[in-house]
Design an enzyme around this catalytic site. Sequence first.
Site, PDB file in Angstrom:
ATOM      1  N   LYS A 155      -1.852  -0.181  -0.764  1.00  0.00           N
ATOM      2  CA  LYS A 155      -0.821  -1.225  -0.620  1.00  0.00           C
ATOM      3  C   LYS A 155      -0.178  -1.436  -1.993  1.00  0.00           C
ATOM      4  CE  LYS A 155      -0.663  -5.496   2.020  1.00  0.00           C
ATOM      5  NZ  LYS A 155       0.624  -5.265   2.667  1.00  0.00           N
ATOM      6  N   ILE A 156       0.684  -0.504  -2.348  1.00  0.00           N
ATOM      7  CA  ILE A 156       1.296  -0.466  -3.679  1.00  0.00           C
ATOM      8  C   ILE A 156       2.616  -1.242  -3.641  1.00  0.00           C
ATOM      9  CG2 ILE A 156       2.301   1.088  -5.420  1.00  0.00           C
ATOM     10  CD1 ILE A 156       0.294   3.244  -4.355  1.00  0.00           C
TER      11      ILE A 156
END
Length: 302
Positions: A155-156
């Site tokens: 989850k960048i």
Amino acid sequence: MDATAYIWINGEFIEWSNATTHTLSHGLHYGSGVYDGIRAYKTKDNTAIFRLDEHVERFIFSSNAIKLKHGYAFDEIKQAIINTIKVNNLDEAYIRTLSYNGYGTLGVGVKNKTETVIACWKWGKYHGNTHPHGLDVKTSSYIRIHPKSTIVDAKICGHYVNGMLALQELDDTHYHEALMLDADGYVSECSSANIFVIKDNIIYTPKLGTILPGITRDFVIKLARDLHIKIQECNLTPIDVKNANEVFFTGTAVELTQMRSLDDVIIGNSKDYPIFNKLKDEFQQTVRGSNHKYNHYLTYVN
Ligand code: PMP
């Protein structure tokens, strides 16, 4: 957004209005951060966080994916999340954990000090005013981020520009969400949720690879199996979505939300969503602590 009293930053509680960062922080310039979104619900006895362990595991996985070293152990992050809810006196909360490459020097490959933040606030329904029968969705002209360009499972922060652009295409239209396809034209996910498609009593969902492996998605898959509803992870096309009897999205923020139409084609008869309603009921009971079978997914705050 309703401000709460404190935000946890690098181990200390800082007043909400003082929770600032330097404008030259690496994360701001290059998207070099990771985050997670978690929900805590009011239950009969106490406030409970849904699938806290899985969210903290994903947060650590995401941090490692971009080599951010925040230095906190799994249990320390868990405890800090619980303490953040307590110190803000919330009985329901959306919780945001964030780690990012901080201030020092700039340059894409540079590593500065990692900053870690835990905030929480009240966040009701994610999609405000929608049709009572669900979301009107448009197939995006943007394709979902490609697994060979980035680490899709993490989850960048920078990934979210893809979803943001897809939503911006919908400005000033009647659509509420954007459905993104992968580079091969298969259905991937929407800007911040996974998709499930029901046809003839079988549930289908895109397989992992071009989607964020949602923690709510994983729960819905387990739930369907426990309820003896057939479920398959496979490739789906927009035509499959339009021909479905029921379609819905899952995510921490959106919870379980039904889709009314795709590209103005109404899904099913749009009113009768029996399988969706059953799954949604079970989900609501679980997060409210009255589905004892799944109590192990709750972490009580007190
Ligand atoms: N896909 C994307 C791109 C998301 O941002 C989210 C929200 N975290 C999801 C799917 C759903 O994941 P989860 O159920 O873990 O919230």
